[in-house]
Scaffold this motif. Sequence first.
Motif: not given
Length: 271
Positions: A17, A23, A28, A30, A32, A34-36, A39, A248-249
């Motif tokens: 990120n 975003k 995609a 991240p 938060t 949780e998103e990180t 990912a 995405d990553n």
Amino acid sequence: MADQGFPPLPQIMVAPNGARRTKADHAALPVTVEETVAAAKACFEAGAGALHAHVRDADGAHVLDAGLYRQLLAQMKAAVPDMLVQITTEAVGRYSPEEQRDLVRGVRPDAVSIAVREMIPDDNMSAAQAFYGELRDQGCAVQHILYSVEDVDRFFDLDEAGVIPARSHQLLFVLGRYAADQQSAPEDLEPFLETLAKRRGSQALDWAVCAFGHRETECLVAAIRQGGKARIGFENSLWNSDGKVALDNADRVRDLAAALKAEGLTDVPRG
């Protein structure tokens, strides 16, 4: 204390990120914790051995927040225990050297990235010297972020002066940060390597590259071809080597892994 070595960095570190993209740049990306973590897990499964982690506040802005970093580290330990997590002290023009140091002292991570020009922006070196000594004694691996040849020279000057204590150094060369439209090219690495060859002496060095723009994969392959490591991800580029925007990553990691496999360059252990 004698020079303290660290396990080598994995061949691929993911930076999912960064400090600036949102975003709005890619859905995609991240934001938060949780998103990180999600990912990072997908990137680990795709071939990345380490996470270069930024945390964001409730508004999505980059922050140096020890509590959020401790939360991220705890979730990473549970979800992806074999993945190295490196936090960042990136200042983004907002945080002082003292605030950067306070963050690291509040987290006590296993690994951190620190830009020399941000931690030691002037000749007032005593606080930085004490801080780097603390990290050495704690066994925290520091990757020194270098944006230019001048940064490389200054790093070695500080090393020789004892401001940055002798140890097995980790370096990151940043390609394209100040180029036109932030577009890097493989030849951008050459001045860094020429200066490194002149200054490193017999030091143990673990160097890596990150590269802004559409040619990220090409630049990273070139770095690994010459003995370096790679940091890849949406912090620096959204584009795969075919010119298309990545899904995405993890898609970026797979793109690099495929390019390395095609050249027989995947013999470095992941972790």
